[in-house]
Structure formats: C-alpha cells, structure tokens
Design a protein around this motif. Sequence first.
Motif, PDB file in Angstrom:
ATOM      1  N   LEU A 224      36.608  45.657  52.140  1.00 17.01           N
ATOM      2  CA  LEU A 224      35.876  45.227  50.946  1.00 17.01           C
ATOM      3  C   LEU A 224      35.423  43.775  51.081  1.00 17.01           C
ATOM      4  N   MET A 225      36.303  42.927  51.619  1.00 16.26           N
ATOM      5  CA  MET A 225      35.948  41.508  51.779  1.00 16.26           C
ATOM      6  C   MET A 225      34.781  41.334  52.749  1.00 16.26           C
ATOM      7  N   VAL A 226      34.776  42.106  53.823  1.00 19.40           N
ATOM      8  CA  VAL A 226      33.671  42.028  54.795  1.00 19.40           C
ATOM      9  C   VAL A 226      32.359  42.405  54.120  1.00 19.40           C
ATOM     10  N   VAL A 228      31.598  42.339  50.865  1.00 15.21           N
ATOM     11  CA  VAL A 228      31.240  41.323  49.872  1.00 15.21           C
ATOM     12  C   VAL A 228      30.713  40.064  50.546  1.00 15.21           C
ATOM     13  N   PHE A 229      31.372  39.630  51.629  1.00 14.97           N
ATOM     14  CA  PHE A 229      30.965  38.412  52.339  1.00 14.97           C
ATOM     15  C   PHE A 229      29.559  38.553  52.908  1.00 14.97           C
ATOM     16  N   LEU A 230      29.280  39.681  53.570  1.00 14.30           N
ATOM     17  CA  LEU A 230      27.952  39.890  54.163  1.00 14.30           C
ATOM     18  C   LEU A 230      26.883  39.988  53.080  1.00 14.30           C
ATOM     19  N   GLY A 231      27.219  40.655  51.962  1.00 13.37           N
ATOM     20  CA  GLY A 231      26.258  40.773  50.873  1.00 13.37           C
ATOM     21  C   GLY A 231      25.945  39.447  50.222  1.00 13.37           C
ATOM     22  N   SER A 232      26.924  38.530  50.226  1.00  8.63           N
ATOM     23  CA  SER A 232      26.753  37.242  49.542  1.00  8.63           C
ATOM     24  C   SER A 232      26.030  36.199  50.388  1.00  8.63           C
ATOM     25  N   ILE A 293      48.993  34.281  50.954  1.00  5.12           N
ATOM     26  CA  ILE A 293      47.797  33.747  51.612  1.00  5.12           C
ATOM     27  C   ILE A 293      46.669  34.785  51.581  1.00  5.12           C
ATOM     28  N   PHE A 294      46.997  36.038  51.935  1.00  3.87           N
ATOM     29  CA  PHE A 294      45.961  37.073  51.975  1.00  3.87           C
ATOM     30  C   PHE A 294      45.401  37.345  50.584  1.00  3.87           C
ATOM     31  N   GLN A 295      46.281  37.496  49.600  1.00  4.42           N
ATOM     32  CA  GLN A 295      45.824  37.799  48.245  1.00  4.42           C
ATOM     33  C   GLN A 295      45.022  36.633  47.653  1.00  4.42           C
ATOM     34  N   SER A 296      45.387  35.408  48.020  1.00  7.30           N
ATOM     35  CA  SER A 296      44.634  34.244  47.563  1.00  7.30           C
ATOM     36  C   SER A 296      43.251  34.207  48.199  1.00  7.30           C
ATOM     37  N   LEU A 297      43.172  34.573  49.484  1.00 10.44           N
ATOM     38  CA  LEU A 297      41.875  34.658  50.157  1.00 10.44           C
ATOM     39  C   LEU A 297      41.012  35.741  49.516  1.00 10.44           C
ATOM     40  N   PHE A 298      41.623  36.885  49.227  1.00 12.91           N
ATOM     41  CA  PHE A 298      40.904  37.990  48.585  1.00 12.91           C
ATOM     42  C   PHE A 298      40.357  37.538  47.231  1.00 12.91           C
ATOM     43  N   MET A 299      41.170  36.835  46.469  1.00 19.37           N
ATOM     44  CA  MET A 299      40.744  36.347  45.156  1.00 19.37           C
ATOM     45  C   MET A 299      39.617  35.333  45.295  1.00 19.37           C
ATOM     46  N   SER A 300      39.709  34.461  46.284  1.00 18.32           N
ATOM     47  CA  SER A 300      38.684  33.452  46.511  1.00 18.32           C
ATOM     48  C   SER A 300      37.349  34.092  46.856  1.00 18.32           C
ATOM     49  N   MET A 302      36.400  37.230  46.106  1.00 15.92           N
ATOM     50  CA  MET A 302      35.908  38.062  45.012  1.00 15.92           C
ATOM     51  C   MET A 302      35.363  37.265  43.834  1.00 15.92           C
ATOM     52  N   THR A 303      35.863  36.049  43.635  1.00 14.24           N
ATOM     53  CA  THR A 303      35.328  35.236  42.539  1.00 14.24           C
ATOM     54  C   THR A 303      33.941  34.702  42.859  1.00 14.24           C
ATOM     55  N   ARG A 304      33.525  34.794  44.098  1.00 17.94           N
ATOM     56  CA  ARG A 304      32.197  34.313  44.481  1.00 17.94           C
ATOM     57  C   ARG A 304      31.108  35.293  44.089  1.00 17.94           C
ATOM     58  N   SER A 305      31.483  36.476  43.593  1.00 18.75           N
ATOM     59  CA  SER A 305      30.567  37.479  43.038  1.00 18.75           C
ATOM     60  C   SER A 305      31.023  38.886  43.349  1.00 18.75           C
ATOM     61  N   GLY A 306      32.141  39.055  44.081  1.00 19.60           N
ATOM     62  CA  GLY A 306      32.581  40.391  44.510  1.00 19.60           C
ATOM     63  C   GLY A 306      33.000  41.295  43.370  1.00 19.60           C
ATOM     64  N   GLY A 307      33.872  40.801  42.498  1.00 20.64           N
ATOM     65  CA  GLY A 307      34.231  41.558  41.311  1.00 20.64           C
ATOM     66  C   GLY A 307      35.446  42.458  41.411  1.00 20.64           C
ATOM     67  N   PHE A 308      36.037  42.602  42.593  1.00 26.56           N
ATOM     68  CA  PHE A 308      37.264  43.397  42.717  1.00 26.56           C
ATOM     69  C   PHE A 308      38.478  42.495  42.470  1.00 26.56           C
ATOM     70  N   ALA A 309      39.569  43.082  41.966  1.00 24.01           N
ATOM     71  CA  ALA A 309      40.781  42.300  41.716  1.00 24.01           C
ATOM     72  C   ALA A 309      42.010  43.175  41.887  1.00 24.01           C
ATOM     73  N   THR A 310      43.042  42.635  42.539  1.00 27.42           N
ATOM     74  CA  THR A 310      44.315  43.354  42.711  1.00 27.42           C
ATOM     75  C   THR A 310      45.328  42.949  41.646  1.00 27.42           C
ATOM     76  N   ILE A 311      44.940  42.007  40.801  1.00 24.88           N
ATOM     77  CA  ILE A 311      45.831  41.526  39.727  1.00 24.88           C
ATOM     78  C   ILE A 311      45.087  41.603  38.398  1.00 24.88           C
ATOM     79  N   ASP A 312      45.833  41.470  37.316  1.00 21.39           N
ATOM     80  CA  ASP A 312      45.235  41.400  35.992  1.00 21.39           C
ATOM     81  C   ASP A 312      44.758  39.964  35.773  1.00 21.39           C
ATOM     82  N   ILE A 313      43.445  39.780  35.595  1.00 22.87           N
ATOM     83  CA  ILE A 313      42.869  38.442  35.469  1.00 22.87           C
ATOM     84  C   ILE A 313      43.499  37.664  34.317  1.00 22.87           C
ATOM     85  N   ALA A 314      43.835  38.356  33.243  1.00 19.11           N
ATOM     86  CA  ALA A 314      44.415  37.685  32.075  1.00 19.11           C
ATOM     87  C   ALA A 314      45.787  37.082  32.372  1.00 19.11           C
ATOM     88  N   ASP A 315      46.420  37.520  33.490  1.00 22.55           N
ATOM     89  CA  ASP A 315      47.745  36.994  33.864  1.00 22.55           C
ATOM     90  C   ASP A 315      47.671  35.678  34.624  1.00 22.55           C
TER      91      ASP A 315
END
Length: 473
Positions: A224-226, A228-232, A293-300, A302-315
Amino acid sequence: MRFTHHSDTWYGRIRDSVDGLVRKSPSRFALLVFTALILLFTLLFSLPIASAGDTETPLHDAVFTAVSVICVTGLSTVDMATHWSPFGNVLVVIGVNIGGVGVLTLASLMGLVISRRLGLRAKLMAASDSNPSRIHMGPVNEGQAVRLGEVGSLLLTVAISTLAIEAAVTALLFPRMLIDGVPTGEALWQSIYYAAMAFTNTGFSPNAAGIDQFANDYWFLGALMVGVFLGSLGFPVLMTFARSWRTPRRWSVHVKLTLWTTTLLMIVGMIFYIILEFDNPKTFGSLNAGDTIFQSLFMSVMTRSGGFATIDIADLHGSSLLLSDMLMFIGGGSASTAGGIKVTTLAVLFLAAFAEAQGKEQMEAFGRRIPSDILRLAVSVVLWGATTVAVSSILILHISKASLDLVLFDVISAFATVGLSTGLTAELPPEGVYVLAATMFMGRVGTVTLAAALAASQSRQLFKRPEERPIVG
C-alpha cells in the motif's frame, strides 16, 4: 448533391462548441467537466441498484460520496464496505481512477475525444496540470515540469502508469490475501480495489473493519505504501523515471525538488510520530522498537494523502493530530493523485526564505534560477488554501459544536483529499456534509485553476505606478 446526416450536424456543433470553449477558457472547461462528472456519479450513486439494500441513497450521502470519489479523497458518510452493492463498488473504483487522472488532464482528454484534435490551447491546459503557472502567468521559459511538445507523452504516461502501477500493486496484494485465507474471487477483487485506492491516494476499504485485519501484515502495508508513494509523486516525475532513471543529473528542478521534499517530509514525519506516540498505549505504546518505526513510517506516508490507517485517528495525542494536520496540508507532488498545497509549493517558500536570509535577489535550486512569479503563485496557493480551511472549519465548528482539534483534522483531510478521519465526518448533519463536500471540491480542483476559471480575462497593465514599500514583519 451532398447529404449531411442529422446526427453528424449535431455532433459537429457540439464539437465546435467544445473546441471553442477549450480555446477561450481551458480551466473553465476543466471545471465544467469535473462538475459534470460529480453530478453524473451523484445520480448513479442515488440509484437503488447502487446500494446493497436496493434502496435509494439520501441525496447528501450520494453527493458526498460522488465528490469524495471523483476528488479521490476517501472520506465517507456511509460505510463504504457494506452500504454499496457490487455495482456501487465498481462505480467507486472507476470514479477514483477518473479523478486520479487530474481535472485538467481529464478535460484535455475529453476535449481531444470530442474535437478529434489536441490544439495549442488544449496542450496548454494539459501542461498546466503539471505546472499551474501556465494558466496563472502564461508560458514560462524556466523550471517547467512538462514542455508543450511532451503533452502527448504525458497523457500516454498517465494512462500507462496508472494501469501498470495498479496492476503491480494488485500482484503484490493478491497472493498475500490468498495466504490469509481470503477466497480467490474475493481476494482478486479486494486486491484490485486496494491497488486503485493506494495509487489514487484515496484510502477507501472494501472491508467493514478497514485494514485492521492487515495491521500487522507488513507485506500488505508495504505494498500500500509503494502505491501511495508512487501516486503522490506526480505524472511528470513518473515520466522522467521512465525516460531517464539512470541519469539523475538530467532531471529537471521540479523532479529533484519533488523527490527531495517528499523524502524529507516522510522521514521527518516518521521521527516525530515515534517521539510523540511511543508512550501512547492506544497507538504505538505497546509495540516494540521495530514495529513502532514501521507503523510511524506508514502513518507519515498516509498523512501525505494516502488515507489508510492501522490505528484509530481519534486516539492520537493532540500533538500528533497537529503534526498530521501539517503533513496533510502540504500533501504530495504536483500533477499527482495526492492533494494539499503540494511539496514544490513548500519548497519554493523555503527557497525564498533562504534567499532572503542570504541577501540574494534570486531563488536558486540545483544550479538553476527560479523566477519570482513562481513565488507569488506559491504564496497565492498557500493563502487561498489556508482561507478555505479556515472558513470551512468555522462553519463545521458552528454546525457540529465539536472540538477544534477534531474539526480541523477532518477539514484539512477534506481539503487535502487525504481521507483520514477522527470519526467526525460520519456524524455530521446534511448541512455539514455539504460544507465538507465543497471543501473537497476546492482542494482537488486547485485554487489556481479555480481563480483562473473565475477570471473572465487576463488584463495586461501597460503602465507602472510609483513604487512605495510598506513595512513587513
């Protein structure tokens, strides 16, 4: 005697009318195409056949879904996994791919199909999707992302790269889903769906639980990250990779700025998420160092426009929500499937600040001079983007009575077409839904395009007034 078929006469009139509009105001034609697509998809999503229960979807939900799909945002007011029928889900996948192409490039293709030719105006319009300054300031000699002669190649690159990258991401996801025990047919469909959502930076999920079941599957998340990265990165950057990936020294300033800024923001975002969330038991607090480290990279990413999340954003902590707001507002590359003010806009602002600090009259990057009108354009994009977010936030705050941090997050997510949500969007009343839909539209169409479309004509000033300097700072 020559006879003309009645339909040919009508077709010719339509073709000439469209061609005339493209020549007169390409950006306005692009807006019309974009608006027409949203209206069409609103109608289609309203049909009973589009919903899982064969019932008519409420107008505000149909409008919001259509805007979110065509603007490749990823926000929703209904459960995307359970509300739509197979027909509705196919509409979603088709819609995000159409929207991902970009409003101006899409309008160029439509104009080409109808008028059977890609004139200079249409070429200017397609080129402006990779460089909005063409619409704003007219042709500029330096620092262009795509030359007019390359527009045909750009349009071909758009189609080929979209199909190729989505097919590649599908190929990565499909066997993984089979290993996880997903039935073959469903695995294939979900792989295609996730691949489209990743490359177009949309973030919808065909599963009711989102990507929770894959939260610890790093192969799946990595694919998914690949995507999102290529699309962005943007289609001009992808075209450069396809042509001269072995000779980075020949890359344009646009390509270098996009890659450097994107990579820097991705790493900085990851580091900050690690620092801010390592002690949060609801997010990364219970993870080991490698997983954090991996989950933080994934979050970084996805916040650039990806939109996927493995956690509840409200948390997330309030500090992490604010960090996410900043990353989302910046977004991805120009002429990409990502939203935001774009990374090159941010880079130009910093280059201007560095030049001012060093006492230089001109901005420079990678041995090239960047003209001052690009700085004015960058300032305009940021100012109008911030204004859109501010007005929308005030309206949503008044309508929902929710807290500022939650409202600001969802509004910026809508403006930057990210798709992450604190849960506020799904709870908004119809009037709030329409405000967010308008915010998505403004964010995706682009403030420069909108300003150019609303301007009846560009006037040239043939005289200069006396100069006087106001005090700034």
